[in-house]
Design an enzyme around this catalytic site. Sequence first.
Site, PDB file in Angstrom:
ATOM      1  CB  CYS A  33      -0.713  -1.452  -2.437  1.00 59.74           C
ATOM      2  SG  CYS A  33      -0.602  -3.230  -2.148  1.00 59.74           S
ATOM      3  CB  CYS A 106      -5.262  -8.036  -4.439  1.00 53.50           C
ATOM      4  SG  CYS A 106      -5.532  -6.269  -4.691  1.00 53.50           S
TER       5      CYS A 106
HETATM    6 FE1  FES Z   1      -2.535  -4.108  -2.332  1.00 51.57          FE
HETATM    7 FE2  FES Z   1      -4.877  -5.291  -2.649  1.00 51.57          FE
HETATM    8  S1  FES Z   1      -4.443  -3.173  -2.876  1.00 51.57           S
HETATM    9  S2  FES Z   1      -3.016  -6.177  -2.070  1.00 51.57           S
END
Ligand code: FES
Length: 163
Positions: A33, A106
């Site tokens: 992400c 996360c």
């Molecule tokens: Fe990447 Fe939460 S979506 S750390």
Amino acid sequence: MNEEVLQDALANPQNVGEIPDADAVGTVGSPDCGDMVRMWIKYKEQDGKKVIDKATFQSFGCQTAIAVASLATQLIKGKTREEALDLSAEELSKPLGPLPPMKIHCGQMVEGALKAALEAESAEKASAPAPITSAPVEQAPTLHDALAAAGKKQGAKIKIVKI
Ligand code: FES
């Protein structure tokens, strides 16, 4: 996930920022992400043991990462390095309840940053790659520099959440 705990942690995140004279620092970025967490640790001697006096974080991450990092810095205060190393992402995020599958990484990113800091012998030596499950990123003068470097390398989309 416990929305109330999440919102509380986001409204008033604890231990945000750098410890200028930190004993160790660890940074982890998620290649999935593009988010990133950096943690600083300061130790102290207590009853003949070296325990965590203070832990802080900075995050360019989603709300879950910020909440878990805030909870983690509170949870590890007063623990020895070994006790903190034993904590899993699930334990660090326990007050939030089980994370949804798409948010599990996360918590793992926070665990990775914490372990990178705990395994660093000193803030100066923290540039050595740490044996962590998430992708370690190079240390840089600021989180923004590290984020920019990591983003460039990975071609990742970067999301910045102001806290
Ligand atoms: Fe990447 Fe939460 S979506 S750390």
